[in-house]
Design an enzyme around this catalytic site. Sequence first.
Site, mmCIF file in Angstrom:
data_model
loop_
_atom_site.group_PDB
_atom_site.id
_atom_site.type_symbol
_atom_site.label_atom_id
_atom_site.label_comp_id
_atom_site.label_asym_id
_atom_site.label_seq_id
_atom_site.Cartn_x
_atom_site.Cartn_y
_atom_site.Cartn_z
ATOM 1 N N CYS A 230 0.852 -1.200 0.000
ATOM 2 C CA CYS A 230 0.000 0.000 0.000
ATOM 3 C C CYS A 230 0.889 1.251 0.000
ATOM 4 O O CYS A 230 1.831 1.352 0.791
ATOM 5 C CB CYS A 230 -0.922 -0.014 1.218
ATOM 6 S SG CYS A 230 -1.971 -1.478 1.236
ATOM 7 N N TYR B 222 0.660 4.212 1.040
ATOM 8 C CA TYR B 222 0.775 5.091 2.211
ATOM 9 C C TYR B 222 1.256 4.373 3.467
ATOM 10 O O TYR B 222 1.316 4.975 4.537
ATOM 11 C CB TYR B 222 -0.560 5.785 2.509
ATOM 12 C CG TYR B 222 -1.755 4.853 2.588
ATOM 13 C CD1 TYR B 222 -1.850 3.874 3.561
ATOM 14 C CD2 TYR B 222 -2.809 4.969 1.677
ATOM 15 C CE1 TYR B 222 -2.939 3.033 3.641
ATOM 16 C CE2 TYR B 222 -3.912 4.131 1.738
ATOM 17 C CZ TYR B 222 -3.965 3.162 2.725
ATOM 18 O OH TYR B 222 -5.037 2.321 2.795
ATOM 19 N N CYS B 223 1.584 3.080 3.347
ATOM 20 C CA CYS B 223 1.909 2.329 4.569
ATOM 21 C C CYS B 223 3.156 2.906 5.238
ATOM 22 O O CYS B 223 4.198 3.076 4.610
ATOM 23 C CB CYS B 223 2.129 0.853 4.254
ATOM 24 S SG CYS B 223 2.511 -0.096 5.730
ATOM 25 N N SER C 38 -9.057 -4.034 6.325
ATOM 26 C CA SER C 38 -8.812 -2.709 5.743
ATOM 27 C C SER C 38 -9.483 -2.573 4.381
ATOM 28 O O SER C 38 -9.171 -3.323 3.453
ATOM 29 C CB SER C 38 -7.299 -2.505 5.581
ATOM 30 O OG SER C 38 -6.669 -2.626 6.837
ATOM 31 N N CYS D 207 -5.992 6.829 22.074
ATOM 32 C CA CYS D 207 -4.831 7.584 22.549
ATOM 33 C C CYS D 207 -4.668 8.925 21.829
ATOM 34 O O CYS D 207 -4.222 9.905 22.426
ATOM 35 C CB CYS D 207 -3.570 6.760 22.405
ATOM 36 S SG CYS D 207 -3.211 6.258 20.699
ATOM 37 N N CYS E 105 5.654 3.229 20.917
ATOM 38 C CA CYS E 105 4.350 3.289 20.250
ATOM 39 C C CYS E 105 4.527 2.759 18.835
ATOM 40 O O CYS E 105 5.636 2.810 18.277
ATOM 41 C CB CYS E 105 3.874 4.748 20.237
ATOM 42 S SG CYS E 105 2.565 5.083 19.047
ATOM 43 N N ASP E 106 3.456 2.282 18.269
ATOM 44 C CA ASP E 106 3.454 1.779 16.892
ATOM 45 C C ASP E 106 3.936 2.847 15.900
ATOM 46 O O ASP E 106 4.489 2.536 14.856
ATOM 47 C CB ASP E 106 2.004 1.362 16.583
ATOM 48 C CG ASP E 106 1.807 0.954 15.155
ATOM 49 O OD1 ASP E 106 2.643 0.226 14.631
ATOM 50 O OD2 ASP E 106 0.787 1.367 14.570
ATOM 51 N N CYS F 216 -7.057 26.719 22.890
ATOM 52 C CA CYS F 216 -8.055 26.333 21.879
ATOM 53 C C CYS F 216 -9.360 25.892 22.544
ATOM 54 O O CYS F 216 -9.345 25.201 23.566
ATOM 55 C CB CYS F 216 -7.497 25.189 21.043
ATOM 56 S SG CYS F 216 -8.693 24.470 19.926
ATOM 57 N N CYS G 41 -9.713 17.382 21.676
ATOM 58 C CA CYS G 41 -8.644 17.075 20.710
ATOM 59 C C CYS G 41 -7.319 16.699 21.370
ATOM 60 O O CYS G 41 -6.599 15.840 20.879
ATOM 61 C CB CYS G 41 -8.466 18.303 19.813
ATOM 62 S SG CYS G 41 -7.067 18.228 18.719
HETATM 63 S S1 SF4 Z 1 2.170 8.850 19.717
HETATM 64 FE FE1 SF4 Z 1 1.301 6.810 19.791
HETATM 65 S S2 SF4 Z 1 0.311 6.697 21.814
HETATM 66 FE FE2 SF4 Z 1 0.633 8.865 21.322
HETATM 67 S S3 SF4 Z 1 -1.254 9.552 20.362
HETATM 68 FE FE3 SF4 Z 1 0.144 8.954 18.714
HETATM 69 S S4 SF4 Z 1 -0.394 6.803 18.294
HETATM 70 FE FE4 SF4 Z 1 -1.234 7.323 20.311
HETATM 71 S S1 SF4 Z 2 -4.596 20.721 17.229
HETATM 72 FE FE1 SF4 Z 2 -6.523 20.456 18.320
HETATM 73 S S2 SF4 Z 2 -6.205 21.460 20.321
HETATM 74 FE FE2 SF4 Z 2 -4.586 22.182 18.949
HETATM 75 S S3 SF4 Z 2 -5.429 24.119 18.127
HETATM 76 FE FE3 SF4 Z 2 -5.899 22.463 16.687
HETATM 77 S S4 SF4 Z 2 -7.954 21.773 17.224
HETATM 78 FE FE4 SF4 Z 2 -7.166 22.959 18.953
#
Ligand code: SF4
Ligand code: SF4
Length: 428
Positions: free
Chosen positions: A30, A32-33, A135, A267, A288-289, A333, A339
């Site tokens: 893929c 974009y992988c 997917s 997360c 993290c992945d 914000c 967010c």
């Molecule tokens: S860095 Fe990893 S644990 Fe943190 S928000 Fe991104 S995907 Fe989630």
């Molecule tokens: S990334 Fe999220 S928290 Fe940061 S300004 Fe944009 S909408 Fe607001």
Amino acid sequence: MIRKATRSIQKTSHFHVMVKPIGAICNLDCTYCYYLEKEHLYPEGEPFRMPWKVLQSFIRQYSAAHKHLPEIHFAWQGGEPTLLGLDFFERAVALQRKYQPAGCRVTNSIQTNGVLLDDAWGRFLKEQGFLVGISIDGSPDLHDRYRVDKGGRPTFDRVARGLEILQRHKVEYNVLTCVHRHNGDHPLEVYRFLKSLGARFIQFIPVVGRASPTSSAATSISVGAEQYGRFLTSVFDEWFYNDVGQVFVQTFDVALGIWALGQASLCVFDETCGRALALEHNGDLYSCDHFVDPAHRLGNINETPLLALLEDPRQQAFGRAKGETLPRFCRECEVLEMCSGGCPKDRILQTPDGESGLNYLCAGYKRFFTHCRPAMARLAALRKARQPAGQLMQLIQAEEVKARPRIGRNDPCPCGSGRKYKKCCLVS
Ligand code: SF4
Ligand code: SF4
């Protein structure tokens, strides 16, 4: 909304490990992988198959670490984990039974491109109660744009056969759809197509690739920030007026969880990171992945206990950094509580006042969270009042329909796509 106080990442109870028993090896290519290139972290000739000793060690340690919880969840990913064959997973399940703590339920999920699924897989996944993520990026022309095999050939037909196997064997599944530059302009077409396939649990994952390791530009196939916002708001409206309680879209569920409970179950929208780690085939554990690289390699579970790696000060710092590095633009914000600044891997922009660390998807997040806020507040209130959702949803929908401004069929669509309403979000 009152958000719970920052959760400590000291608690070892709530953490997840995404297991990559075949590393980055995949039968597809893929475009974009982000994971395929991780193969190069290991020497040429590396056998990318988790040895039995590592598998056993992980299952033993992970089970012990969760023994005080009602459930232990194992998440298998890749690369393409089905390339390992059924026997690998039969052994994994046998080991899970061996190390299963008393009173603790064991569950499994596996993320696959679906191409290798057959009846034997279908029977196994059903018998063992696996949740399968498959997917699919939309209808064949949208899916095949970037989801191609090693020869650059389209894959939709093979994936659809895999989905049919899951459905025939009544395996629980959800559809994971990557939203990129190409399908990002077709939110309703994608959403309706997934529903027509029978999908009832859907995850939308924005494709954001960085043009170069230090660039603030994204790759040309990345979804645009505004485009992503339009995508989510269009699907949200369609879902809210037609599918609440019938179809589950992860982003909407997560947003509702934040409103109703003050907790982000994903997360990306949580205040801290550090509780979702990635385990490579040889036992290497990463923060993290999305941070599988030498700087975020915590160690190897064959040499250092899993829990010690989780509590490593580097991992604690990684977790806290998400909140500590938020630019002022985010801290001030109005949708920050929803967010949380998004995933650090996507924080490649500068704020208007020149501070670094702004999320590439900011404009889209702002648009979506602002748009869904009134509906979420109402859904959250219903949930809090323990009202029967179906009945109350009907009332809400009736009210909303009445309150909606009259939009002519030929007017510009309110979702902002630039197309006519009748060619876009109008539900006939
Ligand atoms: S860095 Fe990893 S644990 Fe943190 S928000 Fe991104 S995907 Fe989630
Ligand atoms: S990334 Fe999220 S928290 Fe940061 S300004 Fe944009 S909408 Fe607001």
